[in-house]
Design a protein around this motif. Sequence first.
Motif, short mmCIF file in Angstrom:
data_model
loop_
_atom_site.label_atom_id
_atom_site.label_comp_id
_atom_site.label_asym_id
_atom_site.label_seq_id
_atom_site.Cartn_x
_atom_site.Cartn_y
_atom_site.Cartn_z
N ARG A 167 -5.39 -3.24 -6.02
CA ARG A 167 -5.77 -4.13 -7.11
C ARG A 167 -4.51 -5.13 -7.34
NH1 ARG A 167 -10.18 -2.34 -9.66
NH2 ARG A 167 -10.74 -0.25 -9.23
N VAL A 193 -8.02 1.74 -3.29
CA VAL A 193 -8.26 0.46 -3.80
C VAL A 193 -7.04 -0.34 -4.16
CG1 VAL A 193 -9.69 -0.77 -5.39
CG2 VAL A 193 -10.62 1.46 -4.68
N VAL A 245 -9.94 -6.35 -7.63
CA VAL A 245 -9.78 -5.64 -6.25
C VAL A 245 -9.50 -6.51 -5.15
CG1 VAL A 245 -10.68 -4.08 -4.67
CG2 VAL A 245 -11.42 -3.94 -6.97
N ASP A 305 -12.15 -3.32 3.43
CA ASP A 305 -12.47 -4.59 3.05
C ASP A 305 -11.19 -5.39 2.44
OD1 ASP A 305 -15.34 -4.10 2.90
OD2 ASP A 305 -14.82 -2.32 1.60
N SER A 323 0.72 -1.19 0.01
CA SER A 323 -0.06 -0.02 0.02
C SER A 323 0.96 1.17 0.07
CB SER A 323 -0.97 -0.14 1.13
OG SER A 323 -1.68 1.20 1.23
N ASP A 350 -9.78 3.07 3.64
CA ASP A 350 -10.88 4.12 3.99
C ASP A 350 -10.15 5.58 3.25
OD1 ASP A 350 -12.66 6.03 4.62
OD2 ASP A 350 -12.27 6.03 6.78
N ARG A 392 -9.55 -2.44 0.26
CA ARG A 392 -9.95 -1.20 -0.06
C ARG A 392 -9.49 -0.47 1.61
NH1 ARG A 392 -14.62 -3.23 -2.43
NH2 ARG A 392 -14.84 -2.50 -4.65
#
Length: 542
Positions: A215, A213, A116, A102, A94, A121, A119
């Motif tokens: 991926r 998001v 995906v 999620d 990230s 926030d 997720r």
Amino acid sequence: MRCLGGFPPHRDRIPVPNPSPKPPVRRGRRPGRPLAIVAVLVVLALAAGWLWHRHQAAAAQGGYRTEAVQRSDIRVAISSTGTLSAISTVTVGSQISGQVTDVLVDFNSHVKKGDVLARIDPSTYEAQLEQGNAQIASARASLRNAQAGLKNAELDYQRKADLGRQQLVAKSDVDLARAALDQARAQVNSAQASINQQTASLKNTQVNIDRAVIRSPVDGVVLTRSIEPGQTVAASLQAPELFTIAEDLSKMQIELAVDESDIGQVKAGQAVSFSADAFPDRQFKGVVEQVRLAATTANNVVTYPVIVTVDNGDGTLLPGLTVNAEIEVNKRANVLKLGNAALRFKPSEGSPLADLQPADPGRQSQSGNRGAGNANMAGDLQDLAATLGLNDAQKAAFDAALEPMQQRQAERAAQQGQGTQSTQQQGGSRLFGGGPRFGGQGGTPDAGMQAQMRSRMRDRFNQQFAAFTATLDDAQKTKWNAAMEAQLNAKRVTIYKLANGKPEAVMVRLGSSDGSSTEVSGPDIAEGDEVITGEKSSAEAK
């Protein structure tokens, strides 16, 4: 007078005549006893014959332990251990910080590029986006204000410039109007730059919102998952690892650690067989893909990484499995091989074998080979030439270069007199070594003499086959030179075989070895020959 009981006395008994006596039976020999005696004698004779034959065989062998030369395949392999892994493994992290809302995949999930995975926030970045939009609107308003001021400054300057040309206003007023015009233009440019800056900041915020998001960058299988919903991700200094995805498990690789003493034999394209403890009943195959130069040293042991590619189309193999692999560095089919015990055997002091020397290539040995040293070399060269794909001109050049060797072979085969005896008295072959003059044990020349002989033979062959090698292309010449070096650098040792019941020292050329047996070749060695591996003790000889 009568006795009691009414029986007459003895003297009154009436004599009864004796029956005729039976003729005496003569006890003769039983009919089966001669046959038994004959059978025993036959058995004794057979036992004596067997013992005599065994004694003669033992005498013929001279009290030696022997081993027969066999014809079979020799496979030379290097053993190593390694770990299975995917050829391409991608770590997904990230680039932004935030709370994970999620997680859409789990371990072993199959994913496609762009799917995906999780997720984060994006509320913080959405607020920054709204703030950026407001700043852009303010900058645009400032731009419109600056543009209005610029238009007014341009009109003022035009009026004062016209009046100045008519000398109705002072020149200083014209200069002030020009300065005000320049300031208005600068304000317009500043407002435009502010808009561009706010727009770029807004794009950066939008990128961070998209990064919320997570991926998949590739098609593959999720190997590891390091996050849970609700967990906070902090990406201040480096991207935290969230997932590990193996791109394609149908193709896998093994990284083997090969010892420095064996790495010189490993080449790309060699076959590899390996097993895993998880599947003890299966044997898997692979191919050496790369020999890496990044050596590592652990406990003074230097190893090199060797990458092996593996076909895992059925999905049996799993990443992370420890495997035991064998790299097949050489395989010789249908060759003569001999146990290493026979190659290590050296006669003890005082043994009759200690006085034996290897046969000279030009004389006839007890096994009947004559002039076979050159014949064997010539045959090897002919076999090599057959693999080069020679054209007619190259074949003619090769035959012309080989003819002098064949002539020398014929001349030596014809020598049966003084020359042969002289050579034999000198202690063996000058080509293969032997005898005390070479300073080796058991007829084997020392290292210095072997190097000198190889150097002379190399010069002679280079001179003899110079015209032939000039006709070869680069690929043929490389193969020819490599094979010639292998022939010249092959190690030769003396072994002792039984020929017609008598021990005989012969020189053989060693080839590939699998650790227990070694390939042997030479003019005086053949399949089935009994080679001495040791001398029996007196108890064993009996």
